[in-house]
Design an enzyme around this catalytic site. Structure first.
Site, mmCIF file in Angstrom:
data_model
loop_
_atom_site.group_PDB
_atom_site.id
_atom_site.type_symbol
_atom_site.label_atom_id
_atom_site.label_comp_id
_atom_site.label_asym_id
_atom_site.label_seq_id
_atom_site.Cartn_x
_atom_site.Cartn_y
_atom_site.Cartn_z
ATOM 1 N N LEU A 144 40.967 41.377 48.091
ATOM 2 C CA LEU A 144 39.487 41.933 47.811
ATOM 3 C C LEU A 144 38.604 41.184 47.190
ATOM 4 O O LEU A 144 37.502 40.737 47.656
ATOM 5 C CB LEU A 144 39.712 43.418 47.644
ATOM 6 N N ASP A 204 40.150 35.353 37.856
ATOM 7 C CA ASP A 204 41.240 35.684 38.100
ATOM 8 C C ASP A 204 42.629 35.172 36.892
ATOM 9 O O ASP A 204 42.101 33.980 36.586
ATOM 10 C CB ASP A 204 41.673 35.178 39.420
ATOM 11 N N ASP A 229 41.789 36.918 30.460
ATOM 12 C CA ASP A 229 42.263 38.180 30.496
ATOM 13 C C ASP A 229 41.099 39.155 30.185
ATOM 14 O O ASP A 229 40.685 39.281 28.988
ATOM 15 C CB ASP A 229 43.376 38.263 29.459
ATOM 16 N N ILE A 230 40.593 39.799 31.088
ATOM 17 C CA ILE A 230 39.355 40.649 31.033
ATOM 18 C C ILE A 230 39.934 41.941 30.505
ATOM 19 O O ILE A 230 38.784 42.932 30.021
ATOM 20 C CB ILE A 230 38.618 40.915 32.324
ATOM 21 N N ASN A 245 37.212 44.353 39.956
ATOM 22 C CA ASN A 245 38.180 44.274 40.830
ATOM 23 C C ASN A 245 39.468 44.314 40.523
ATOM 24 O O ASN A 245 40.610 44.484 41.196
ATOM 25 C CB ASN A 245 37.818 43.351 42.011
ATOM 26 N N TYR A 250 48.707 54.316 38.318
ATOM 27 C CA TYR A 250 47.821 53.751 39.066
ATOM 28 C C TYR A 250 46.677 54.780 39.424
ATOM 29 O O TYR A 250 45.568 54.449 39.226
ATOM 30 C CB TYR A 250 48.144 53.142 40.224
ATOM 31 N N LYS A 310 42.565 54.803 38.116
ATOM 32 C CA LYS A 310 41.667 54.813 38.883
ATOM 33 C C LYS A 310 40.862 55.927 39.109
ATOM 34 O O LYS A 310 39.647 56.050 39.324
ATOM 35 C CB LYS A 310 42.148 54.618 40.401
ATOM 36 N N THR A 325 46.061 43.962 51.171
ATOM 37 C CA THR A 325 46.208 42.923 50.140
ATOM 38 C C THR A 325 47.712 42.910 49.761
ATOM 39 O O THR A 325 48.563 43.535 50.128
ATOM 40 C CB THR A 325 45.401 43.332 48.975
#
Length: 306
Positions: free
Chosen positions: A23, A42, A77-78, A104, A175, A179, A209
């Protein structure tokens, strides 16, 4: 993908996290196609967060430049303050501005709740929830400074939630919780940052994905011909529009996007209510709860249940 230098994102700079594959890659290409200059972030990890490589981000940035667009790769690494700060700095140092942040990045470590380890919980919540918060915080600080300097931006934040976060998903407690947290973060950001010219929305995508191929292997197979409903690129037009000035006035919303379908998701609202005006006994409370539930809308089914 043909580029349109006068598209709806012409002159804008967009950051996309987790843009090396799936995505994120589709979003980065679609933003570039509409005239945006793109920072492609990334970390290059595996489906479960293992390893790391600068290649995925670099390859997507190269794809965009080969098509005639402008892009720069960011391998950081965000979910760390340093990495998130570097991400925003890359946009500002390279292009002199930042107009849109598309959060994302993420990975999965699925396990049933009773078998879910603390490290598996922490890793998934870290990349999804903290990995949304930190880039958003640094971007918001920049936009606040711009506003205080008299340069009010038309800034956009597009966060990535999931049906798992909206309805729950068996085997994905970590997860789903992360989210769901992203939805709340989006609502707070929309409310707090509006004064700085920032709009924040969230998209719950469904597409083929690395994160979904093991779950929906058969139903998500690409058709031999015709419209591929599960292609990641189907989600990107909505993301691009939300990242553009054309979306003015749309903020604090959650959308589902799958194939050719876009849905406005409507979350928690006040439902049937009773007020005794005094202390309930447990029995009275239970009796009233059953009466209220009889007039309430049933919850949506949890993914994977039954």
């Amino acid at each position: 993908m043909p580029l349109n230098p006068t598209g709806i994102c012409a002159g804008r700079v967009a950051v996309v996290t987790g843009a090396g594959r799936g995505l994120g890659r589709a979003h980065a290409l679609a933003l570039a196609a509409e005239g945006a200059r793109v920072v492609v972030n990334d970390l290059g990890v595996g489906r479960g967060g293992e390893g790391g490589s600068a290649d995925p981000a670099r390859h997507v940035a190269d794809e965009i430049t080969a098509l005639g667009g402008e892009a720069v790769a960011h391998h950081g690494d965000i979910a760390t303050d340093e990495g998130a700060a570097s991400l925003v700095a890359t946009a500002l140092d390279t292009y002199g501005r930042l107009d849109a942040l598309v959060n994302n990045a993420g990975f999965l470590r699925d396990r049933m709740l009773v078998n879910l380890g603390e490290d598996e919980w922490d890793a998934v919540v870290r990349v999804h929830l903290k990995g949304h918060f930190l880039p958003l915080r640094h971007a918001a600080a920049h936009w606040r400074a711009e506003t205080k300097s008299g340069r009010r931006p038309q800034a956009r934040v597009v966060n990535t939630t999931s049906g798992a976060g909206l309805l729950g998903s068996v085997g994905q407690a970590n997860y789903a919780a992360a989210k769901a947290g992203i939805v709340a973060l989006t609502l707070v950001a929309a409310a707090e940052l509006a004064r700085y010219g920032v709009q924040a929305n969230a998209v719950a995508p469904a597409a083929r994905t690395r994160m979904t191929e093991g779950v929906f292997a058969e139903s998500m197979a690409a058709p031999p011909t015709g419209f591929d409903a599960m292609a990641p690129a189907n989600v990107s037009p909505l993301v691009v529009w939300l990242a553009s000035p054309a979306s003015a006035g749309v903020t604090g919303r959650v959308f589902e996007a799958e194939g050719g379908r876009i849905t406005v998701m409507e979350g928690w609202r006040v439902g049937p209510t009773a007020d005794k005006g005094a202390l309930w006994s447990p029995g009275e409370a239970g009796e009233m709860v059953r009466a209220l539930l009889a007039n309430a809308s049933p919850p949506g089914p949890v993914y994977g249940a039954g």
